[in-house]
Design a protein around this motif. Structure first.
Motif, PDB file in Angstrom:
ATOM      1  N   SER A  21      -9.700  -1.254 -12.040  1.00 20.38           N
ATOM      2  CA  SER A  21      -9.487  -0.947 -10.635  1.00 20.38           C
ATOM      3  C   SER A  21      -8.215  -1.531 -10.088  1.00 20.38           C
ATOM      4  CB  SER A  21     -10.663  -1.458  -9.806  1.00 20.38           C
ATOM      5  OG  SER A  21     -10.638  -2.858  -9.760  1.00 20.38           O
ATOM      6  N   ALA A  22      -7.916  -2.744 -10.435  1.00 23.82           N
ATOM      7  CA  ALA A  22      -6.785  -3.418  -9.814  1.00 23.82           C
ATOM      8  C   ALA A  22      -5.734  -3.779 -10.833  1.00 23.82           C
ATOM      9  CB  ALA A  22      -7.263  -4.659  -9.070  1.00 23.82           C
ATOM     10  N   ARG A  27      -3.134   0.115  -5.923  1.00 27.88           N
ATOM     11  CA  ARG A  27      -3.562  -0.157  -4.549  1.00 27.88           C
ATOM     12  C   ARG A  27      -5.024   0.220  -4.423  1.00 27.88           C
ATOM     13  NH1 ARG A  27       1.387   3.195  -2.167  1.00 27.88           N
ATOM     14  NH2 ARG A  27       0.905   4.247  -4.116  1.00 27.88           N
ATOM     15  N   SER A  28      -5.856  -0.769  -4.131  1.00 30.55           N
ATOM     16  CA  SER A  28      -7.302  -0.590  -4.096  1.00 30.55           C
ATOM     17  C   SER A  28      -7.850  -1.004  -2.744  1.00 30.55           C
ATOM     18  CB  SER A  28      -7.981  -1.427  -5.191  1.00 30.55           C
ATOM     19  OG  SER A  28      -7.462  -1.106  -6.464  1.00 30.55           O
ATOM     20  N   GLU A 185      -5.432   9.879   4.780  1.00 28.94           N
ATOM     21  CA  GLU A 185      -4.353   9.471   3.886  1.00 28.94           C
ATOM     22  C   GLU A 185      -4.627   8.103   3.247  1.00 28.94           C
ATOM     23  OE1 GLU A 185      -0.403  10.314   2.277  1.00 28.94           O
ATOM     24  OE2 GLU A 185      -2.037  11.470   3.154  1.00 28.94           O
ATOM     25  N   ILE A 186      -5.418   7.269   3.915  1.00 27.27           N
ATOM     26  CA  ILE A 186      -5.708   5.928   3.378  1.00 27.27           C
ATOM     27  C   ILE A 186      -6.425   6.056   2.035  1.00 27.27           C
ATOM     28  CG2 ILE A 186      -6.928   3.754   3.751  1.00 27.27           C
ATOM     29  CD1 ILE A 186      -6.588   4.239   6.769  1.00 27.27           C
ATOM     30  N   ALA A 187      -7.504   6.831   2.010  1.00 25.80           N
ATOM     31  CA  ALA A 187      -8.240   7.022   0.760  1.00 25.80           C
ATOM     32  C   ALA A 187      -7.476   7.911  -0.204  1.00 25.80           C
ATOM     33  CB  ALA A 187      -9.614   7.617   1.050  1.00 25.80           C
ATOM     34  N   ALA A 188      -6.751   8.897   0.333  1.00 24.63           N
ATOM     35  CA  ALA A 188      -6.059   9.863  -0.523  1.00 24.63           C
ATOM     36  C   ALA A 188      -5.023   9.189  -1.418  1.00 24.63           C
ATOM     37  CB  ALA A 188      -5.398  10.934   0.332  1.00 24.63           C
ATOM     38  N   GLN A 189      -4.311   8.193  -0.886  1.00 25.38           N
ATOM     39  CA  GLN A 189      -3.254   7.556  -1.666  1.00 25.38           C
ATOM     40  C   GLN A 189      -3.717   6.325  -2.427  1.00 25.38           C
ATOM     41  OE1 GLN A 189       0.762   7.272  -0.722  1.00 25.38           O
ATOM     42  NE2 GLN A 189       0.737   8.719   0.957  1.00 25.38           N
ATOM     43  N   ALA A 190      -4.953   5.908  -2.212  1.00 27.12           N
ATOM     44  CA  ALA A 190      -5.467   4.730  -2.928  1.00 27.12           C
ATOM     45  C   ALA A 190      -5.728   5.067  -4.393  1.00 27.12           C
ATOM     46  CB  ALA A 190      -6.754   4.241  -2.270  1.00 27.12           C
ATOM     47  N   ASP A 191      -5.482   4.101  -5.265  1.00 26.77           N
ATOM     48  CA  ASP A 191      -5.826   4.279  -6.676  1.00 26.77           C
ATOM     49  C   ASP A 191      -7.314   4.090  -6.897  1.00 26.77           C
ATOM     50  OD1 ASP A 191      -3.141   4.620  -8.007  1.00 26.77           O
ATOM     51  OD2 ASP A 191      -2.800   2.720  -6.983  1.00 26.77           O
TER      52      ASP A 191
END
Length: 245
Positions: A21-22, A27-28, A185-191
């Motif tokens: 995850s990290a 970015r998590s 966009e917060i969740a969309a760009q998170a890994d």
């Protein structure tokens, strides 16, 4: 910005969530309702990274250096929680406490990037996401700008783990990370996105999005926050609702 630095050690590898995850430069997000236990999870991760032990008592973590940026909890509450979980104290911890850090401030960002490089920081924890920027959280355009700034930290060699809130009155549904507050966009760009649920004294952390692995490898960990006989506290791994042996 003056980090309360006491030394340090780290790199984020291990099993399951801790392994994938990290990874450095990712970015998590860990998201939960208010009082959902996000900060407990983050401080327990610091503990595990300090000595290379298990996160939640079950996920192996390789020893590495962590920078914890605390803009959410009061100082007394933070240190009380920290010393209850971290028996070895704060000798190797890097912490910025209530410095009004804003990642959209170029000077602040430059100082953090320099600190990460100078101290070989592997993970930067943001507690909480809303406190470390001045953008409109509900604007996809603003959140895209913030992600561009966060890349500076990733490019310096560190992963980012941001603690974030659910929308008010919203609990995880079929697409759990859609309960996250703010723009899509917060969740969309998170890994990676992981959500925390709390019922009958048991907390459950679930992977709800991971860009680099299939859903069959998503992690779900249940745990209790317990006080031991010596007054120390721990996140005690639970299996099927019962304490792990």
């Amino acid at each position: 910005i003056q980090p309360g630095s006491f030394g340090s050690h780290s790199s984020f590898h291990g099993a399951g969530l801790a392994a994938r995850s990290a990874a450095r430069r990712s970015r998590s997000f860990i998201t939960a309702p208010p009082g959902g236990g996000k900060s407990w999870i983050a401080v327990d991760l610091v503990r595990a990274c300090l000595d290379g032990s298990d996160w939640f008592g079950c996920l192996p973590v390789t020893q590495c250096k962590v920078l914890y940026i605390n803009e959410e909890m009061g100082l007394g509450r933070f240190w009380q929680r920290f010393f209850k979980l971290c028996a070895n104290g704060a000798e190797n911890v890097h912490i910025m406490q209530k410095q009004m850090v804003k990642l959209d401030n170029p000077d602040h960002l430059a100082e953090i990037v320099e600190y990460v490089k100078d101290n070989d920081i592997a993970i930067v924890i943001l507690d909480t996401f809303v406190r470390v920027h001045g953008y409109d959280e509900n604007s996809n355009t603003d959140m895209a700008k913030l992600y561009d700034r966060m890349k500076g930290i990733n490019e310096s060699g560190a992963a980012i783990i941001a603690l974030h809130h659910h929308k008010k009155g919203i609990h995880a549904g079929p697409v759990a990370h859609e309960a996250m507050r703010g723009a899509g966009e917060i969740a969309a760009q998170a890994d990676l996105v992981a959500t925390v649920e709390h019922k009958d004294g048991i907390y459950t952390l679930k992977t709800t999005k991971q860009r680099h692995i299939g859903e069959e490898d998503f992690v779900e960990v249940s745990y209790k926050i317990v006080t031991n006989d010596d007054g120390m506290m721990q996140l005690q791994h639970c299996v099927g609702g019962a304490e792990a042996e």
